[in-house]
Write an enzyme that holds these catalytic residues in place. Sequence first.
Site, PDB file in Angstrom:
ATOM      1  N   LYS A  18    -137.190   3.116  27.828  1.00 21.66           N
ATOM      2  CA  LYS A  18    -137.783   2.637  26.573  1.00 21.66           C
ATOM      3  C   LYS A  18    -138.370   3.774  25.756  1.00 21.66           C
ATOM      4  O   LYS A  18    -138.373   3.713  24.529  1.00 21.66           O
ATOM      5  CB  LYS A  18    -138.839   1.559  26.847  1.00 21.66           C
ATOM      6  CG  LYS A  18    -138.211   0.264  27.327  1.00 21.66           C
ATOM      7  CD  LYS A  18    -138.876  -0.977  26.792  1.00 21.66           C
ATOM      8  CE  LYS A  18    -138.035  -2.199  27.127  1.00 21.66           C
ATOM      9  NZ  LYS A  18    -138.663  -3.462  26.849  1.00 21.66           N
ATOM     10  N   LYS A  58    -125.415  -4.442  29.800  1.00 19.27           N
ATOM     11  CA  LYS A  58    -125.857  -5.830  29.955  1.00 19.27           C
ATOM     12  C   LYS A  58    -126.114  -6.483  28.594  1.00 19.27           C
ATOM     13  O   LYS A  58    -126.470  -5.788  27.621  1.00 19.27           O
ATOM     14  CB  LYS A  58    -127.077  -5.921  30.866  1.00 19.27           C
ATOM     15  CG  LYS A  58    -128.370  -5.485  30.255  1.00 19.27           C
ATOM     16  CD  LYS A  58    -129.560  -5.987  31.079  1.00 19.27           C
ATOM     17  CE  LYS A  58    -130.828  -5.776  30.270  1.00 19.27           C
ATOM     18  NZ  LYS A  58    -131.985  -6.452  30.746  1.00 19.27           N
ATOM     19  N   LYS A  73    -131.278  -8.908  24.369  1.00 20.77           N
ATOM     20  CA  LYS A  73    -131.712  -9.542  23.123  1.00 20.77           C
ATOM     21  C   LYS A  73    -131.975  -8.522  22.022  1.00 20.77           C
ATOM     22  O   LYS A  73    -132.019  -8.866  20.859  1.00 20.77           O
ATOM     23  CB  LYS A  73    -132.898 -10.482  23.349  1.00 20.77           C
ATOM     24  CG  LYS A  73    -134.106  -9.913  24.037  1.00 20.77           C
ATOM     25  CD  LYS A  73    -135.197 -10.973  24.053  1.00 20.77           C
ATOM     26  CE  LYS A  73    -135.864 -11.186  25.387  1.00 20.77           C
ATOM     27  NZ  LYS A  73    -136.627 -10.064  25.907  1.00 20.77           N
TER      28      LYS A  73
HETATM   29  P1  ATP Z   1    -134.812  -6.357  25.818  1.00 24.84           P
HETATM   30  O1  ATP Z   1    -133.464  -6.294  25.156  1.00 24.84           O
HETATM   31  O2  ATP Z   1    -135.926  -6.714  24.857  1.00 24.84           O
HETATM   32  O3  ATP Z   1    -135.124  -5.231  26.728  1.00 24.84           O
HETATM   33  P2  ATP Z   1    -133.707  -8.210  27.708  1.00 24.84           P
HETATM   34  O4  ATP Z   1    -132.781  -9.151  27.004  1.00 24.84           O
HETATM   35  O5  ATP Z   1    -133.099  -7.111  28.477  1.00 24.84           O
HETATM   36  O6  ATP Z   1    -134.765  -7.652  26.708  1.00 24.84           O
HETATM   37  P3  ATP Z   1    -135.985  -8.964  29.358  1.00 24.84           P
HETATM   38  O7  ATP Z   1    -137.078  -9.537  28.520  1.00 24.84           O
HETATM   39  O8  ATP Z   1    -136.139  -7.559  29.829  1.00 24.84           O
HETATM   40  O9  ATP Z   1    -134.568  -9.143  28.624  1.00 24.84           O
HETATM   41  O10 ATP Z   1    -135.738  -9.876  30.598  1.00 24.84           O
HETATM   42  C1  ATP Z   1    -136.139 -11.206  30.790  1.00 24.84           C
HETATM   43  C2  ATP Z   1    -135.478 -11.723  32.042  1.00 24.84           C
HETATM   44  O11 ATP Z   1    -134.077 -11.932  31.816  1.00 24.84           O
HETATM   45  C3  ATP Z   1    -135.567 -10.774  33.236  1.00 24.84           C
HETATM   46  O12 ATP Z   1    -135.838 -11.538  34.409  1.00 24.84           O
HETATM   47  C4  ATP Z   1    -134.203 -10.137  33.312  1.00 24.84           C
HETATM   48  O13 ATP Z   1    -133.845  -9.763  34.624  1.00 24.84           O
HETATM   49  C5  ATP Z   1    -133.294 -11.248  32.785  1.00 24.84           C
HETATM   50  N1  ATP Z   1    -132.113 -10.708  32.092  1.00 24.84           N
HETATM   51  C6  ATP Z   1    -132.128  -9.970  30.950  1.00 24.84           C
HETATM   52  N2  ATP Z   1    -130.888  -9.669  30.546  1.00 24.84           N
HETATM   53  C7  ATP Z   1    -130.044 -10.205  31.460  1.00 24.84           C
HETATM   54  C8  ATP Z   1    -128.613 -10.242  31.603  1.00 24.84           C
HETATM   55  N3  ATP Z   1    -127.825  -9.674  30.724  1.00 24.84           N
HETATM   56  N4  ATP Z   1    -128.087 -10.898  32.651  1.00 24.84           N
HETATM   57  C9  ATP Z   1    -128.893 -11.518  33.544  1.00 24.84           C
HETATM   58  N5  ATP Z   1    -130.236 -11.529  33.470  1.00 24.84           N
HETATM   59  C10 ATP Z   1    -130.821 -10.884  32.451  1.00 24.84           C
END
Ligand code: ATP
Length: 336
Positions: free
Chosen positions: A117, A199, A202
């Site tokens: 980050k 992955k 969001k």
């Molecule tokens: P950001 O893009 O803001 O970093 P993110 O979409 O990666 O966010 P997080 O808020 O970090 O999501 O994660 C929330 C939850 O969703 C966590 O438990 C994480 O393991 C799960 N998660 C996030 N992205 C994925 C994905 N692509 N597949 C499966 N699980 C996910």
Amino acid sequence: MIDGKKTMLSGMQSTGMITLGNYLGALKNWVNLADEEDIKCFYGIMDLHSITVRQDPTELKKNARRLMLLYIAAGLDPEKNCLFFQSHVPAHPQLAWILNCFTYMGEMNRMTQFKDKSAKHADNINTGLFTYPVLMAADILLYQADLVPVGKDQMQHLEITRDIATRFNGIYGDVFTIPDAYIGKSGARVMSLQDPEKKMSKSDENPNASIFLLDDKDTIMRKFKRAVTDSEGMIAYRDEQPGVRNLIDIYNAVTGHTVEETLKEFEGQGYGTLKEAVGEAVATELAPLQARYAELEKDKEFVNRVMKENAEQASYYANKTLRKVMKKVGFIEMPR
Ligand code: ATP
Ligand code: LTN
């Protein structure tokens, strides 16, 4: 443990709109867990964590409220589970401060999320981002959580939580429950539709890379239609075809089918057929959630009551632990 029941805590940051990845990898598993009678579940909307990255106040508010509605719409019953905003329970930053004083710079320096980050937000490497895992430790330890459902990306934070808790208990006696990670059944890792080596996230700049939970059917179908695959022209489940594999994983996570069943179903078919079937399956899975969301949006009174009652409930348990910690550390109790 709380009231003799196993306790579970998890949460998401309220940044942006949650994706199919968050749903299949986290939220859907939580819903399955929440149905188990003998576990007391807490689900936080981790808005304090969100501001480690600069947020627009209006957007933050909108995202946080929307996340609460999505938790409920996905099937987390707020009468049975405690759904709360982290910022409504001051015990979180209070305990985080204390735990900061039991955490070493070297430990925080090793955290890969901080490294990732801070590279991504080089203009705003704030100390909140650095101590992010300590706040997360406070979230977990305040509720004496036995289980913490997390994705692989959060395992390092859970490990540090265990280390901090063990250190604290070593000095002051048994104050905190040492939490275990809980890896859900489906555990699906959903990849980006535009770059299947990455992955689904969001915060992806390309909106076609992610399916958002409130995307309508047309948008869902269009995004899957545009999903990046390969030029092999054959539906197979292998490392060399990450785009197709991702589509199969999503299809299976939604339908409950196995890889073998899905390969059989689409034998001899083109990518277009698979994409359409995945789009249909996802749209069908999300439709009831979206309908429930629309109802909740109209029922302000219900949502406000849930927010208030659950914040009170969370505060009750969190303060109990915080009082114990403060006493152990040696702070003077306020005379009643
Ligand atoms: P950001 O893009 O803001 O970093 P993110 O979409 O990666 O966010 P997080 O808020 O970090 O999501 O994660 C929330 C939850 O969703 C966590 O438990 C994480 O393991 C799960 N998660 C996030 N992205 C994925 C994905 N692509 N597949 C499966 N699980 C996910
Ligand atoms: N860091 C987590 C969100 C989070 C969390 C928690 C998860 C904050 N506090 C406590 C589990 C338990 C994330 O980014 N997914």
